[in-house]
Design an enzyme around this catalytic site. Structure first.
Site, PDB file in Angstrom:
ATOM      1  N   CYS A 111       0.849  -1.198   0.000  1.00 34.18           N
ATOM      2  CA  CYS A 111       0.000   0.000   0.000  1.00 34.18           C
ATOM      3  C   CYS A 111       0.884   1.248   0.000  1.00 34.18           C
ATOM      4  O   CYS A 111       1.892   1.286   0.690  1.00 34.18           O
ATOM      5  CB  CYS A 111      -0.880   0.000   1.248  1.00 34.18           C
ATOM      6  SG  CYS A 111      -2.059   1.366   1.308  1.00 34.18           S
ATOM      7  N   CYS A 115       0.368   4.143   6.497  1.00 31.61           N
ATOM      8  CA  CYS A 115      -0.124   4.593   7.802  1.00 31.61           C
ATOM      9  C   CYS A 115       0.743   3.981   8.912  1.00 31.61           C
ATOM     10  O   CYS A 115       1.111   2.803   8.838  1.00 31.61           O
ATOM     11  CB  CYS A 115      -1.576   4.190   7.998  1.00 31.61           C
ATOM     12  SG  CYS A 115      -2.654   4.910   6.740  1.00 31.61           S
TER      13      CYS A 115
HETATM   14  N1  SAH Z   1      -6.321   2.314   2.176  1.00 31.63           N
HETATM   15  C1  SAH Z   1      -7.691   2.293   2.574  1.00 31.63           C
HETATM   16  C2  SAH Z   1      -8.203   0.893   2.815  1.00 31.63           C
HETATM   17  C3  SAH Z   1      -7.469   0.101   3.857  1.00 31.63           C
HETATM   18  S1  SAH Z   1      -8.502  -0.168   5.228  1.00 31.63           S
HETATM   19  C4  SAH Z   1      -7.892   3.198   3.764  1.00 31.63           C
HETATM   20  O1  SAH Z   1      -6.925   3.746   4.274  1.00 31.63           O
HETATM   21  O2  SAH Z   1      -9.036   3.404   4.160  1.00 31.63           O
HETATM   22  C5  SAH Z   1      -7.770   0.806   6.340  1.00 31.63           C
HETATM   23  C6  SAH Z   1      -8.502   0.781   7.665  1.00 31.63           C
HETATM   24  O3  SAH Z   1      -7.962  -0.265   8.455  1.00 31.63           O
HETATM   25  C7  SAH Z   1      -8.185   2.057   8.378  1.00 31.63           C
HETATM   26  O4  SAH Z   1      -9.236   2.957   8.304  1.00 31.63           O
HETATM   27  C8  SAH Z   1      -8.001   1.638   9.782  1.00 31.63           C
HETATM   28  O5  SAH Z   1      -9.181   1.916  10.459  1.00 31.63           O
HETATM   29  C9  SAH Z   1      -7.871   0.173   9.784  1.00 31.63           C
HETATM   30  N2  SAH Z   1      -6.586  -0.233  10.358  1.00 31.63           N
HETATM   31  C10 SAH Z   1      -5.442  -0.455   9.713  1.00 31.63           C
HETATM   32  N3  SAH Z   1      -4.491  -0.868  10.576  1.00 31.63           N
HETATM   33  C11 SAH Z   1      -5.071  -0.913  11.783  1.00 31.63           C
HETATM   34  C12 SAH Z   1      -4.609  -1.306  13.078  1.00 31.63           C
HETATM   35  N4  SAH Z   1      -3.384  -1.760  13.285  1.00 31.63           N
HETATM   36  N5  SAH Z   1      -5.481  -1.212  14.084  1.00 31.63           N
HETATM   37  C13 SAH Z   1      -6.755  -0.801  13.888  1.00 31.63           C
HETATM   38  N6  SAH Z   1      -7.244  -0.430  12.702  1.00 31.63           N
HETATM   39  C14 SAH Z   1      -6.413  -0.496  11.655  1.00 31.63           C
END
Ligand code: SAH
Length: 352
Positions: A111, A115
């Site tokens: 990705c 994040c």
């Molecule tokens: N790239 C897209 C789709 C990926 S889903 C997006 O950013 O929306 C991403 C979601 O997964 C995020 O909104 C977050 O809420 C969740 N997420 C990712 N890693 C996480 C973690 N370690 N703990 C809790 N939520 C997480």
């Protein structure tokens, strides 16, 4: 060779016509693949042998190979690990809740959003998935459910990847999920989650199909958001929120803001208060997701009190707030735990 599941019904009709065949064969072939569970063109007994051979020589099916599945202790969440034709690996998750059968699909290998709290983007973007590689995640899971008299009922683009950065393939997969000749899943049961790609949100608003849209917000201001989401530098938060408002207005669909709560980073009462100001007057839901620990990351999930305190501030300000109960934690299939898979087997994952 082209992948069969990248073809819409219309593009298959054109292909048939160009190959000197009748276009009415297209819905018959779709029926074999999407309803009758055919695993090869050879099985399609209402087609002539030469046509079956032509199809087999022209199309790759399947494009995904199931490597392993992993089921949570309560049996409500199953993680699927797939291998693609070039050896890359991606994951999907089936979440069973009441009568809902939701598949969380991946749209990319890796990705680009990176994040801070998410396992999927740790190695950045590796490549986009094709339409077929997205569609088949649902197709193969749907086939396993059919044996029990069930079907996939909901799709969420919340697996690995940023769907808006692979817009065309994602959109083509949405049209196939919706197509009555394929999966026949209502547009209201399809949800795209994005880190906030303004052009993508604007394009999505103009599509014939109106799906639910989720913005991964995670911070009440641009300064903090950029620290949590490196990709957020690309667009001003104001602009993203304006695009979301327009989406809601044009499509009449629900808008959800996801907020992953990270202890000491974005979970304080001042953050909640700033968030209520940012979202005041908007028709939306905030979904709070306490951080799911990812191995190797130095972040913490807030305490229950901090989560409830945060939620109470939003609720008192009149903001509809949900607190997502994350399923599948014991198999690392909860939010953001889908990682880029190395070729070596993972200790956690057991053979099918
Ligand atoms: N790239 C897209 C789709 C990926 S889903 C997006 O950013 O929306 C991403 C979601 O997964 C995020 O909104 C977050 O809420 C969740 N997420 C990712 N890693 C996480 C973690 N370690 N703990 C809790 N939520 C997480």
């Amino acid at each position: 060779m082209q992948e069969f599941c990248s073809f819409s019904l219309n593009s298959l009709k054109s292909w048939l016509e160009q190959s000197g065949e009748k276009s009415f064969r297209a819905p018959q072939i779709f029926d074999w693949i999407y309803n009758k569970g055919a695993t090869s063109f050879e099985e399609m007994t209402n087609l002539s042998k030469p046509l079956r051979e032509k199809l087999a020589a022209s199309f790759r099916f399947p494009a995904l190979k199931l490597i392993r599945t992993l089921e949570s202790e309560d049996g409500e969440t199953i993680k699927y690990l797939w291998e693609l034709a070039d050896g890359q690996r991606v994951e999907s998750v089936l979440i069973m809740s009441g009568t809902r059968r939701t598949v969380c699909v991946s749209s990319q290998v890796g990705c680009p959003a990176r994040c801070a709290f998410c396992a999927s983007g740790r190695e950045g973007l590796i490549r986009n998935l094709s339409t077929a590689e997205i569609v088949e995640q649902v197709l193969h899971i749907d086939r396993t459910l059919k044996v029990k008299g069930e079907r996939v009922s909901h799709i969420v683009y919340m697996g690995m990847g940023e769907p808006m950065e692979n817009y065309d393939a994602v959109m083509e997969s949405i049209y196939l999920f919706n197509d009555p000749n394929a999966f026949h899943i209502s547009q209201r049961r399809i949800t795209v989650s994005t880190v906030g790609v303004v052009e993508g949100i604007e394009r999505l608003a103009k599509e014939e199909l109106a799906v639910n849209l989720v913005l991964s917000l995670h911070a009440p201001n641009q300064h903090l958001r950029k620290k949590i989401i490196p990709y957020a530098r690309k667009y001003a938060l104001e602009e993203i929120l304006m695009a979301m408002d327009r989406y809601a207005l044009e499509t009449k669909r629900d808008i959800t803001y996801e907020y992953t709560l990270l202890a000491g980073i974005n979970d304080r009462s001042q953050h909640a208060e700033e968030l209520t100001r940012l979202l005041s007057g908007k028709q939306c839901t905030v979904n709070l997701i306490p951080y799911n620990p990812v191995e190797g990351l130095n972040l913490r999930r807030p305490t229950k009190e901090a989560i409830e305190g945060f939620r109470d501030i939003l609720v008192s300000a009149g903001i509809t707030t949900t607190w997502r109960y994350t399923k599948g934690k014991d198999i690392a299939a909860a939010c953001g735990q889908l990682a880029v898979q190395k070729r070596e087997p993972l200790a956690l994952v057991s053979p099918v």
